[in-house]
Design a protein around this motif. Structure first.
Motif, mmCIF file in Angstrom:
data_model
loop_
_atom_site.group_PDB
_atom_site.id
_atom_site.type_symbol
_atom_site.label_atom_id
_atom_site.label_comp_id
_atom_site.label_asym_id
_atom_site.label_seq_id
_atom_site.Cartn_x
_atom_site.Cartn_y
_atom_site.Cartn_z
ATOM 1 N N PRO A 1 -38.922 -41.986 -19.196
ATOM 2 C CA PRO A 1 -39.015 -42.367 -19.457
ATOM 3 C C PRO A 1 -38.133 -43.106 -20.710
ATOM 4 O O PRO A 1 -36.979 -43.055 -20.414
ATOM 5 N N ASN A 2 -37.885 -44.336 -21.371
ATOM 6 C CA ASN A 2 -36.839 -45.423 -21.965
ATOM 7 C C ASN A 2 -36.698 -45.627 -23.675
ATOM 8 O O ASN A 2 -37.642 -46.049 -23.837
ATOM 9 N N LEU A 3 -35.993 -45.813 -23.850
ATOM 10 C CA LEU A 3 -35.968 -47.346 -25.194
ATOM 11 C C LEU A 3 -37.451 -47.669 -25.234
ATOM 12 O O LEU A 3 -38.041 -48.040 -26.407
ATOM 13 N N GLY A 4 -37.367 -48.258 -23.816
ATOM 14 C CA GLY A 4 -39.334 -49.718 -24.390
ATOM 15 C C GLY A 4 -39.804 -48.285 -24.999
ATOM 16 O O GLY A 4 -41.324 -48.830 -25.233
ATOM 17 N N ASP A 5 -39.943 -46.697 -24.508
ATOM 18 C CA ASP A 5 -41.623 -45.942 -24.344
ATOM 19 C C ASP A 5 -41.145 -45.769 -25.986
ATOM 20 O O ASP A 5 -42.258 -44.583 -26.118
ATOM 21 N N LEU A 6 -40.590 -45.785 -27.078
ATOM 22 C CA LEU A 6 -40.388 -45.383 -28.377
ATOM 23 C C LEU A 6 -41.140 -44.770 -29.209
ATOM 24 O O LEU A 6 -42.029 -44.119 -30.040
ATOM 25 N N PRO A 7 -41.990 -46.653 -29.114
ATOM 26 C CA PRO A 7 -43.295 -46.729 -30.211
ATOM 27 C C PRO A 7 -44.035 -45.857 -29.584
ATOM 28 O O PRO A 7 -45.621 -45.649 -30.833
ATOM 29 N N THR A 8 -44.492 -45.898 -28.282
ATOM 30 C CA THR A 8 -45.654 -45.412 -27.914
ATOM 31 C C THR A 8 -45.305 -43.323 -28.833
ATOM 32 O O THR A 8 -46.300 -42.984 -28.804
ATOM 33 N N LEU A 9 -43.826 -42.621 -28.477
ATOM 34 C CA LEU A 9 -43.726 -41.406 -28.853
ATOM 35 C C LEU A 9 -44.681 -41.391 -30.126
ATOM 36 O O LEU A 9 -44.345 -40.373 -30.964
ATOM 37 N N ILE A 10 -43.914 -42.617 -31.362
ATOM 38 C CA ILE A 10 -43.472 -42.235 -32.585
ATOM 39 C C ILE A 10 -45.174 -42.200 -32.909
ATOM 40 O O ILE A 10 -45.482 -41.712 -33.610
ATOM 41 N N ASP A 11 -45.899 -43.121 -32.219
ATOM 42 C CA ASP A 11 -47.173 -43.280 -32.797
ATOM 43 C C ASP A 11 -48.075 -41.734 -32.235
ATOM 44 O O ASP A 11 -48.824 -41.547 -32.968
ATOM 45 N N GLU A 12 -47.627 -41.369 -31.398
ATOM 46 C CA GLU A 12 -48.279 -40.031 -30.777
ATOM 47 C C GLU A 12 -47.635 -38.976 -32.278
ATOM 48 O O GLU A 12 -48.873 -38.518 -32.420
ATOM 49 N N SER A 13 -46.477 -38.468 -32.840
ATOM 50 C CA SER A 13 -46.388 -38.363 -34.131
ATOM 51 C C SER A 13 -46.670 -37.899 -35.074
ATOM 52 O O SER A 13 -47.475 -37.816 -35.541
ATOM 53 N N ARG A 14 -47.080 -39.191 -35.096
ATOM 54 C CA ARG A 14 -47.581 -40.216 -35.797
ATOM 55 C C ARG A 14 -49.375 -39.803 -36.318
ATOM 56 O O ARG A 14 -50.490 -39.065 -37.486
ATOM 57 N N ARG A 15 -49.972 -39.914 -35.549
ATOM 58 C CA ARG A 15 -51.423 -38.664 -35.152
ATOM 59 C C ARG A 15 -51.219 -37.916 -34.771
ATOM 60 O O ARG A 15 -52.771 -37.378 -34.626
ATOM 61 N N ALA A 16 -50.217 -37.341 -34.926
ATOM 62 C CA ALA A 16 -49.945 -35.450 -34.918
ATOM 63 C C ALA A 16 -50.485 -35.271 -36.929
ATOM 64 O O ALA A 16 -49.790 -33.821 -36.702
ATOM 65 N N GLY A 17 -50.124 -36.160 -37.554
ATOM 66 C CA GLY A 17 -49.644 -36.247 -38.607
ATOM 67 C C GLY A 17 -48.636 -36.689 -39.695
ATOM 68 O O GLY A 17 -48.154 -36.202 -40.558
ATOM 69 N N MET A 18 -47.455 -36.363 -38.631
ATOM 70 C CA MET A 18 -45.863 -36.855 -39.206
ATOM 71 C C MET A 18 -45.945 -38.700 -39.874
ATOM 72 O O MET A 18 -46.614 -39.728 -39.114
ATOM 73 N N THR A 19 -45.083 -38.036 -40.615
ATOM 74 C CA THR A 19 -45.037 -39.761 -41.602
ATOM 75 C C THR A 19 -43.500 -39.664 -40.667
ATOM 76 O O THR A 19 -42.091 -39.183 -41.027
ATOM 77 N N VAL A 20 -43.327 -41.245 -39.997
ATOM 78 C CA VAL A 20 -42.190 -41.314 -39.422
ATOM 79 C C VAL A 20 -42.132 -42.695 -39.416
ATOM 80 O O VAL A 20 -43.247 -44.110 -39.731
ATOM 81 N N THR A 21 -40.837 -43.203 -39.494
ATOM 82 C CA THR A 21 -40.469 -44.731 -40.186
ATOM 83 C C THR A 21 -39.419 -45.229 -38.789
ATOM 84 O O THR A 21 -38.002 -44.205 -38.859
ATOM 85 N N TYR A 22 -39.424 -45.947 -38.012
ATOM 86 C CA TYR A 22 -38.610 -46.118 -37.782
ATOM 87 C C TYR A 22 -38.409 -48.133 -37.481
ATOM 88 O O TYR A 22 -38.904 -48.845 -37.470
ATOM 89 N N GLU A 23 -36.845 -47.621 -37.122
ATOM 90 C CA GLU A 23 -35.951 -49.016 -37.309
ATOM 91 C C GLU A 23 -35.449 -49.155 -35.911
ATOM 92 O O GLU A 23 -34.860 -48.691 -36.182
ATOM 93 N N ASN A 24 -35.546 -50.422 -35.470
ATOM 94 C CA ASN A 24 -35.148 -50.815 -34.069
ATOM 95 C C ASN A 24 -34.162 -51.674 -34.753
ATOM 96 O O ASN A 24 -34.746 -53.250 -34.692
#
Length: 421
Positions: free
Chosen positions: A280-303
């Motif tokens: 994986p690389n930085l292009g996969d960060l949105p997928t990683l953050i979506d997985e965390s959000r689906r797990a119930g986390m509140t994540v704010t992402y700024e690129n």
């Protein structure tokens, strides 16, 4: 060549070099090769002694000669004494030199004894023994002059013979030392190669351990969160329970797949013909953050990246792993807190990855090894950057990685394989 004379007692400083202690190899039992060499030396000494006896007895004007019977007896004893040349080469060479003043048949044994000293003893000892041989040769020429030759011719001939024997013996010694040196170098090179192989294996194991931690810790923490939700809310609506069970099943399937791929690295052939799986690389960060959000986390992402397509592969992977580990830690230690992920940087400057979450007293109860941040620090160090982590004055826990972005042209998405994680 005739023989040698013993050093005078009024020169005690010469005795230690002349009567040097035998080498440790002198005490080794004779091998089959040693027996063959000793027999050959004995036969050659006998033949050479007989040849010298015949040569000095022929001619119209034969030289003065020692009595035959004592000469032959002394020569036979000298040839038999060659069997002890390995234990006492210096003493034997001196004794044969002394006997050579009254016996011509000891010439062959004396030559072999001097050769043995030249091979097995230091240069100073060899020079002293050779000097004794020259002296006794001169004494023999005085006691039994040859009317067909001058005295100085006998001296020059004796010097040439002694020099040839000493040179050949020292050549053999130098060759043996060279062979031993080459053998030691080969053994040392083999040991160093084994050490390098062991270090490479250790580094590979450390790399695989980091990969397993980075991949599995994230997946298993997701499983733990969803399983904990089902445990504490058994009365949840069926559709929520089904949704959570689906997420658990998908996460378990993905974790199993990641585990299978990571362990596959251990089973790869050492030739390196099998390419590594895509990383994986930085292009996969949105997928990683979506997985965390689906797990119930509140994540704010700024690129805030500039020239995001030009990020090198290894740099993007290090940044991805940093965010992944930070999210895993936030899920463990601050399950209900809002997590902020900020990625910033440009080519020619540092790529910064910052993950923040408020400090809370609650914890998810998910066990941790405590090595995640250590692995991230090591990863950042290997990339030439640094990692900072810890509480801030604003009441947050921050993980911040600064990775040098040297402006390489290989983009992160261009090649995802065959590069260390």
């Amino acid at each position: 060549m005739s023989g040698m004379a013993v050093s005078r007692p009024d020169h005690p400083s010469l005795l230690p070099a002349l009567l040097a202690a035998p080498d440790p190899t002198d005490r080794v039992p004779r091998s089959a090769r040693d027996w063959a060499v000793d027999i050959a030396c004995f036969v050659l000494a006998m033949l050479f002694g007989c040849l010298m006896l015949v040569a000095t007895s022929q001619g119209t004007h034969p030289p003065h000669h020692p009595p035959w019977l004592p000469d032959v007896m002394i020569g036979a004893l000298g040839c038999l004494a060659l069997w002890g040349r390995r234990r006492r080469p210096v003493e034997l060479a001196v004794a044969l030199g002394v006997l050579g003043t009254v016996s011509v048949t000891t010439s062959g044994a004396a030559c072999i004894a001097l050769f043995t000293v030249s091979v097995h003893r230091h240069f100073r000892t060899v020079v002293l023994v050779a000097g004794v041989h020259l002296l006794t040769g001169a004494i023999y020429a005085l006691l039994f002059p040859d009317p067909r030759e001058s005295f100085w011719f006998a001296i020059i001939w004796n010097v040439m013979v002694v020099a040839a024997i000493v040179a050949s013996g020292m050549f053999v010694r130098a060759r043996r030392q060279l062979i031993l040196s080459l053998r030691e170098r080969a053994l040392r090179a083999e040991a160093e190669q084994q050490l390098r192989v062991a270090q490479a294996r250790h580094q590979e194991r450390a790399r695989i351990a980091r990969e397993m931690h980075d991949v599995l810790a994230h997946r298993i923490s997701l499983l733990s969160v969803h399983a904990g939700a089902l445990e504490f809310r058994p009365d949840a609506p069926p559709d929520e329970i089904a949704k959570a069970a689906g997420v658990i099943r998908a996460s378990a399937h993905q974790a199993l797949q990641d585990l299978r791929e990571v362990i596959g690295v251990l089973r790869d052939d050492a030739s390196g013909d099998t390419p590594e799986r895509p990383q994986p690389n930085l292009g996969d960060l949105p997928t990683l953050i979506d997985e965390s959000r689906r797990a119930g986390m509140t994540v704010t992402y700024e690129n805030r990246l500039r020239d995001a397509d030009a990020i090198p592969t290894a740099l993007g992977r290090s940044a991805y792993r940093t965010v992944q580990e930070a999210l895993t830690n936030a899920r463990k230690h601050a399950p209900n807190a809002t997590v902020t992920v900020v990625v910033d940087g440009s080519a020619g400057a540092d790529l910064t990855v910052e993950v923040r979450n408020p400090l809370v007293n609650a914890a998810s109860g998910i066990p941790g090894s405590g090595t995640g941040l250590i692995g991230l620090a090591e990863r950042a160090l290997l990339s030439g950057g640094r990692l900072e982590h810890g509480p801030t004055s604003d009441g947050e826990f921050r993980v911040r990685a600064s990775l040098p972005w040297r402006g390489e042209t290989t983009p992160a998405g261009a090649s995802n394989g065959a590069t260390p994680p």
